[in-house]
Design a protein around this motif. Structure first.
Motif: not given
Length: 290
Positions: A106-124
């Motif tokens: 989750i902290p890694e996903l939060v790291n990108y949110i400033a530049d996007y409206d939503m950040v999603v973890g895409a399951r491999n």
């Protein structure tokens, strides 16, 4: 961009909906709290217990988190909406607490949110029973066509988004499992920016709450409804063109037989009606968005 290249300093509300997760909630909270501490992420954790009948609530109460209780089971989406409504921060992260998602990301996903409206973890890799794979493949293809976007993961439960974006579509978000699918389609249909990050997906502990046949039918219905709401031409026009093409073929056969049949006229009429309905629905959709 790795998490070390940009500090995570935006406060975030982390919402975890739970229902009878006594076997998994402790491990999920331990991993999440350890990751938060390691990355010094300012946040609050909101656990929404959706009417659990086991010891889930007793386990959650052992942690320094905010516990919200539903008196009865209202659904996955309803639990998320309760948690998001009570969230104090403008950045919201959600995840399942059943052991399938790497909550420590989750902290890694939060790291990108400033530049996007939503950040999603895409399951491999998602291990599905063989009988469910054709329906899953068809659903993904159908959704990709309707939103004109190649969606890496349509209904991942691990994501971060901005609360003000969520509020714009709150009224149409369902109370069931299709919450994540709906918000994905709504944002993509309205040209919001979504970032997908690959994540591992683990085997679930305990019994899955997914009902394969009923939920698959509901997902197809949902994708169609969302597309009709935002981009109706993607639904109406293929049907109209198919009927008009059938009408042309039927007319050619009738001319060869020197007899214009009622069948040909009905097919042409239905084709024109679907085309007109699509145009009217598109005009209404555009006016609503303007």
């Amino acid at each position: 961009m790795s998490i070390n290249e940009k500090s995570v300093n935006q406060p975030v509300s982390i919402v975890l909906p739970v229902y009878n997760e006594e076997a998994n909630i402790k491990e999920a909270l331990d991993k999440l709290l350890a990751s938060i501490k390691a990355h010094n992420l300012p946040c609050e954790i909101i656990v929404v217990d959706d009417g659990s009948q086991d010891k889930t609530k007793e386990i959650v109460k052992q942690y320094d988190v905010k516990l919200i209780e539903h008196q009865y089971n209202r659904g996955y989406g309803a639990a998320l909406k309760t948690g998001i409504h009570l969230a104090q921060y403008e950045i919201v992260a959600i995840s399942d607490a059943d052991g399938t998602y790497p909550v420590d990301r989750i902290p890694e996903l939060v790291n990108y949110i400033a530049d996007y409206d939503m950040v999603v973890g895409a399951r491999n890799q998602i291990e599905l029973p063989l009988i469910r794979r054709p329906a899953k493949w068809l659903l993904n293809k159908y959704a990709n066509y309707l939103v004109k976007y190649q969606i890496p993961d349509l209904n991942s439960g691990l994501r971060v988004f901005k609360k003000d974006v969520y509020k714009k579509f709150r009224g149409m978000l369902p109370s069931g499992f299709s919450f994540t699918t709906t918000i994905t389609l709504a944002l993509l249909s309205n040209d919001y920016q979504i970032k997908y990050l690959p994540i591992n997906y683990f085997k679930r502990g305990g019994k899955s709450k997914i009902r394969p046949i009923r939920d698959t039918i509901n997902f197809f219905s949902l994708v169609t409804r969302v597309s009709l709401y935002f981009n109706p031409l993607r639904v109406f026009m293929p049907i109209a063109l198919l009927l008009l093409t059938m009408g042309v073929v039927s007319l050619g056969y009738d001319l060869y037989q020197r007899d214009i049949t009622d069948r040909t006229m009905i097919v042409f009429l239905w084709g024109m009606q679907f085309g007109v309905m699509g145009l009217l629905a598109d005009m209404i959709s555009r006016l609503r968005r303007d």
